[in-house]
Design an enzyme around this catalytic site. Structure first.
Site, PDB file in Angstrom:
ATOM      1  NE  ARG A   1     -57.575 -14.689  87.838  1.00 51.03           N
ATOM      2  CZ  ARG A   1     -57.732 -13.252  87.474  1.00 51.03           C
ATOM      3  NH1 ARG A   1     -56.968 -12.328  87.403  1.00 51.03           N
ATOM      4  NH2 ARG A   1     -59.053 -12.741  86.992  1.00 51.03           N
TER       5      ARG A   1
ATOM      6  CB  CYS B   1     -50.583  11.732  80.104  1.00 55.36           C
ATOM      7  SG  CYS B   1     -49.019  12.154  79.446  1.00 55.36           S
TER       8      CYS B   1
HETATM    9  N1  LLP Z   1     -64.719 -18.904  80.942  1.00 55.23           N
HETATM   10  C1  LLP Z   1     -65.655 -18.035  80.624  1.00 55.23           C
HETATM   11  C2  LLP Z   1     -66.705 -18.031  79.937  1.00 55.23           C
HETATM   12  C3  LLP Z   1     -64.973 -16.752  81.273  1.00 55.23           C
HETATM   13  O1  LLP Z   1     -65.820 -15.590  80.803  1.00 55.23           O
HETATM   14  C4  LLP Z   1     -63.791 -16.412  81.783  1.00 55.23           C
HETATM   15  C5  LLP Z   1     -63.157 -15.454  82.249  1.00 55.23           C
HETATM   16  C6  LLP Z   1     -63.124 -17.899  81.757  1.00 55.23           C
HETATM   17  C7  LLP Z   1     -63.815 -18.963  81.589  1.00 55.23           C
HETATM   18  C8  LLP Z   1     -61.751 -18.036  82.638  1.00 55.23           C
HETATM   19  O2  LLP Z   1     -61.511 -17.394  83.815  1.00 55.23           O
HETATM   20  P1  LLP Z   1     -60.243 -17.426  84.568  1.00 55.23           P
HETATM   21  O3  LLP Z   1     -60.007 -19.006  85.015  1.00 55.23           O
HETATM   22  O4  LLP Z   1     -58.961 -16.884  83.958  1.00 55.23           O
HETATM   23  O5  LLP Z   1     -60.678 -16.942  85.892  1.00 55.23           O
HETATM   24  N2  LLP Z   1     -59.655  -9.141  83.142  1.00 55.23           N
HETATM   25  C9  LLP Z   1     -60.147  -9.719  84.527  1.00 55.23           C
HETATM   26  C10 LLP Z   1     -60.479 -11.279  84.298  1.00 55.23           C
HETATM   27  C11 LLP Z   1     -61.923 -11.232  83.259  1.00 55.23           C
HETATM   28  C12 LLP Z   1     -62.274 -12.895  83.393  1.00 55.23           C
HETATM   29  C13 LLP Z   1     -63.217 -12.810  82.131  1.00 55.23           C
HETATM   30  N3  LLP Z   1     -63.593 -14.387  81.980  1.00 55.23           N
HETATM   31  C14 LLP Z   1     -58.786  -9.761  85.298  1.00 55.23           C
HETATM   32  O6  LLP Z   1     -57.854  -9.273  84.877  1.00 55.23           O
HETATM   33  O7  LLP Z   1     -59.068 -10.101  86.659  1.00 55.23           O
END
Ligand code: LLP
Length: 439
Positions: free
Chosen positions: A295, A363
């Site tokens: 992110r 919808c």
């Molecule tokens: N590493 C692993 C093992 C992960 O499962 C994830 C994210 C990351 C790294 C990266 O995390 P970040 O830096 O992006 O926070 N769909 C959700 C977020 C799900 C994150 C899943 N895993 C949302 O829209 O907030």
């Protein structure tokens, strides 16, 4: 007031401009809705993480968690900025390899990689398999043996951390589908099993405690626990593991309620805690120390542009501003009660005069993009922009209601390049088959 990120400005037409491109013109050229990615900001974010974690640590590595936003162009940027990539499926791995990512810099995460995915990862010679559970240890050992390989692997650990984030994106607690907990003794047992596996080169441990985490202390507590566990492994099993991966999860700004810390501050705090913990345990600092931001690389760099179709005021209740997208391109409000800011890209100096809710066109009553946000008075035809839309939106898009996925453009220096084509009506029936008796 909406916060501006990266190259966002207001141009002489009072329009939102990103990467030197007029947002209203972008919609005219590429259609609506449209996701706009600010190349300069993506690169700045990559560089900030590179500086903080690759240059800031001996053996430092940053693997872009491409689940946040994954396509060939994005993988090319990650490559050019000298980041590794974290993948979680055959599809992400295929994309990374097709984009030319060095297999040695690819990590494969996931709680249930299929045998086909594992085989593909092994054949591709990727850098690290991050093993999640006992079944997978046995599967990987057997498969690698058959293929006469000895892949480098890390074990995903559950440090038992309660991260302050939405419960659907918390992953560090004992009761989680990811990894094995230190607290239950299963983590140690699995390290032993992996260490003894003939066809696995156990290199270290991994964790990822959740996503959109804003406080640095959650990361430092995790670092402390993981360093302590490495010492425990040495004490109990006589194994000095040389690698530590702390995953991703670094929160970003969505609204004024969020105050994220810059990567260098996070890296410095984690580095201090790790150095202290390893020193106390008389344990060598890991040869390889990795993080997996997703992110924080792309979130602020993306802006979703929609066209307002209707505005409905329900006296005494609420005003709904309905746009031509919705939970199909952004399910984050429906899933995590996510919050956003907004502006009207075609009248940037119009003052915020109303509190309205931005609704999608699906919808489904839950198909909302923003609830109760201050914004200018909107009317049909306005271009509504939602910044901070670069992560987990296009990546989670669906075709519910047979809505095609929007296009994505990469903007920089006044140029816009299409990096993901808009799905057409023909695309939507591409996989449909009509059996003979229905013809
Ligand atoms: N590493 C692993 C093992 C992960 O499962 C994830 C994210 C990351 C790294 C990266 O995390 P970040 O830096 O992006 O926070 N769909 C959700 C977020 C799900 C994150 C899943 N895993 C949302 O829209 O907030």
């Amino acid at each position: 007031m909406m916060k501006f990120h990266g190259t966002m400005t207001i141009n002489q037409h009072d329009h939102l401009s990103i990467g030197g491109c007029d947002a209203v013109e972008l919609i005219r050229e590429f259609g609506s809705p449209l996701y706009v990615m600010d190349e300069e900001l993506i690169r700045l974010n990559c560089r900030a993480f590179h500086k903080a974690f690759i240059e800031g640590f001996p053996g430092g590595e940053v693997a872009y968690a491409c689940k946040a936003f994954s396509c060939l162009a994005m993988m090319r940027i990650a490559c050019q900025e000298d980041l590794g990539v974290d993948v979680v499926s055959a599809g992400e791995l295929y994309t990374a390899l097709a984009a030319g990512v060095d297999p040695a810099r690819i990590d494969f995460n996931g709680n249930n990689k299929t045998p086909e995915e594992l085989r593909y990862a092994l054949q591709s010679g990727i850098g690290r398999i991050i093993v999640d559970n006992f079944t997978e240890i046995a599967r990987l050992d057997a498969m690698a043996g058959e293929m006469k390989l000895k892949p480098k692997a890390l074990l995903r650990i559950q440090p038992g951390i309660d991260a302050h984030t939405h419960k659907h994106i918390q992953t560090g607690k004992v009761d989680s589908k990811f990894g094995l907990a230190i607290g239950t003794g299963q983590a140690l047992e699995a390290v032993k099993m992996m260490g003894e596996a003939a066809n696995i080169e156990l290199r270290g441990i991994h964790c990822h405690i959740g996503s959109q985490i804003l406080g640095i202390d959650t990361f430092t507590r995790t670092a402390e626990i993981m360093a302590g566990f490495m010492a425990e492994v040495r004490g109990s099993l006589g194994l000095t593991l040389p690698e530590l991966n702390l995953g991703g999860g670094y929160g970003i700004y969505y609204t004024h309620e969020d105050s994220p810390s810059p990567p260098e501050a996070i890296a410095e705090a984690i580095g201090k805690v790790l150095a202290g913990a390893f020193k106390r345990n008389d344990f060598p600092f890991p040869e390889r120390f990795s993080v997996e931001p997703g992110r924080s690389i792309v979130g602020n760099a993306g802006t979703a542009l929609y066209t307002v179709g209707s505005v409905k005021h329900i006296p005494g209740f609420r005003t709904y501003v309905a746009v031509d997208g919705g939970m199909t391109d952004n399910p984050r409000l429906a899933l995590y009660q996510a919050k956003y800011e907004t502006c009207l890209a075609n009248k940037m100096s119009a003052p915020d005069e109303i509190v309205a809710s931005v609704a999608g066109k699906l919808c489904e009553s839950g198909d909302m993009l923003i609830r109760d946000v201050s914004m200018p008075r909107a009317e049909a035809g306005d271009v509504l922009a939602i910044p901070n839309s670069g992560a987990y939106q296009y990546a989670m898009a669906s075709n519910y209601n047979r809505i095609g996925k929007p296009a994505v453009v990469l903007v920089s220096g006044g140029d816009a390049s299409l990096i993901l084509r808009r799905e057409t009506l023909e695309d939507l029936i591409r996989y449909d088959l009509v059996p003979g008796h229905l013809k």
